[in-house]
Write an enzyme that holds these catalytic residues in place. Sequence first.
Site, PDB file in Angstrom:
ATOM      1  CG  ASP A 180      70.337  38.069  64.304  1.00 51.85           C
ATOM      2  OD1 ASP A 180      71.258  38.178  63.471  1.00 51.85           O
ATOM      3  OD2 ASP A 180      70.222  38.810  65.304  1.00 51.85           O
ATOM      4  CG  HIS A 181      73.654  36.118  65.909  1.00 57.27           C
ATOM      5  ND1 HIS A 181      74.979  36.351  65.635  1.00 57.27           N
ATOM      6  CD2 HIS A 181      73.118  37.325  66.189  1.00 57.27           C
ATOM      7  CE1 HIS A 181      75.246  37.632  65.755  1.00 57.27           C
ATOM      8  NE2 HIS A 181      74.125  38.259  66.079  1.00 57.27           N
ATOM      9  CG  HIS A 206      75.142  40.567  70.426  1.00 56.36           C
ATOM     10  ND1 HIS A 206      76.053  39.636  69.984  1.00 56.36           N
ATOM     11  CD2 HIS A 206      74.494  41.007  69.330  1.00 56.36           C
ATOM     12  CE1 HIS A 206      75.946  39.513  68.675  1.00 56.36           C
ATOM     13  NE2 HIS A 206      75.014  40.338  68.244  1.00 56.36           N
ATOM     14  N   GLY A 207      73.786  43.088  73.893  1.00 52.53           N
ATOM     15  CA  GLY A 207      73.339  43.298  75.277  1.00 52.53           C
ATOM     16  C   GLY A 207      73.809  44.633  75.791  1.00 52.53           C
ATOM     17  CG  HIS A 237      75.270  42.116  64.636  1.00 49.65           C
ATOM     18  ND1 HIS A 237      74.620  40.920  64.803  1.00 49.65           N
ATOM     19  CD2 HIS A 237      75.337  42.321  63.299  1.00 49.65           C
ATOM     20  CE1 HIS A 237      74.306  40.417  63.615  1.00 49.65           C
ATOM     21  NE2 HIS A 237      74.747  41.247  62.691  1.00 49.65           N
ATOM     22  N   GLY A 238      74.665  44.894  67.899  1.00 48.48           N
ATOM     23  CA  GLY A 238      74.845  45.429  69.248  1.00 48.48           C
ATOM     24  C   GLY A 238      74.592  46.923  69.342  1.00 48.48           C
ATOM     25  CB  SER A 250      70.830  47.758  72.702  1.00 45.55           C
ATOM     26  OG  SER A 250      69.766  47.307  71.915  1.00 45.55           O
ATOM     27  CB  VAL A 307      68.020  47.593  67.395  1.00 49.58           C
ATOM     28  CG1 VAL A 307      67.612  48.128  68.762  1.00 49.58           C
ATOM     29  CG2 VAL A 307      68.764  48.650  66.596  1.00 49.58           C
ATOM     30  CB  THR A 362      69.466  44.779  74.448  1.00 43.46           C
ATOM     31  OG1 THR A 362      70.224  43.609  74.149  1.00 43.46           O
ATOM     32  CG2 THR A 362      69.378  44.951  75.948  1.00 43.46           C
TER      33      THR A 362
END
Length: 281
Positions: free
Chosen positions: A81-82, A178-179, A206-207, A209, A229, A231
């Site tokens: 990832d990333h 994200h987060g 993405h992101g 959570s 997913v 966080t």
Amino acid sequence: MIVTFSDLLAEADRRGAAVGAFTAYNLEGALAVLRAAEERSDGVILLVSSQAFAARGGPLLVAALRAACERAAVPCCVQLDHAADLTMMEAALDAGVGALMADGSRLPFDGNAELVTAAVRIARRFGAGVEAELGHVAGDEELATAAARGALTDAAEAADFAERTGADCLAVSIGNVHGRYARPPELDWERLADIRRQIALPLSLHGASGLPDADLARAVRAGIRKVNVNTELRERWFEVLAERADALREGAQLLALNEELIGALALVAAAKLELLSSDPP
Ligand code: 13P
């Protein structure tokens, strides 16, 4: 069983669903996600963050996750990832990942396209897939701080980008971070529809959570075919530790602690997978 990244996405598309992609930092995390996927008979992606891959034992983590996927009863794939570094991407392919996320989202458009084009060239030698990102999904991938939205994906650019790079999947920035979310998330549904009209490529979100359940289900209806997913799994891990460490410290019951962690994380993954199905509750 291991399948290709593209096959997983194509199968989700046929069902009008999205593939869940969950970050795993160890075997317990991977087993939790696979347990949830197997209980639902859903295909799934195990993500290895670039920081985890760069850390001591990163290639061993990939090998362990790959071994778990090979033995799983559902179609799965391991993805780095990333990553923004081609040397790391090639090392991860050597270690056994079946897909890369080539993240040039901090670069200008041309630099991003060049990075992804090079990543696609390398990945094809391994029969692996590549996901790219256009616009920038803000927030830290390892530190769950509150983040505000980053640069949003431009629909007209997306068509050009998809054609130039040959990527298999495109991560969109439509208000997702994200987060944790600094403010209640407001996804830009019109933008997503516009991007969808411009390109045939599977889109990822993405992101996940902290996104309301209704938003996740709506994103899938709007054409999102992969959802990341992380966080919420990390947070649940620490909650279980805090709740159970005192009792299980008596007798140093490590296996029992592992089992509780796997069970708790499996519930988090299962709840997300439910929302990504074509027929959410
Ligand atoms: P969250 O940590 O917000 O769930 O995002 C995960 C992610 O997008 C990993 O690429």
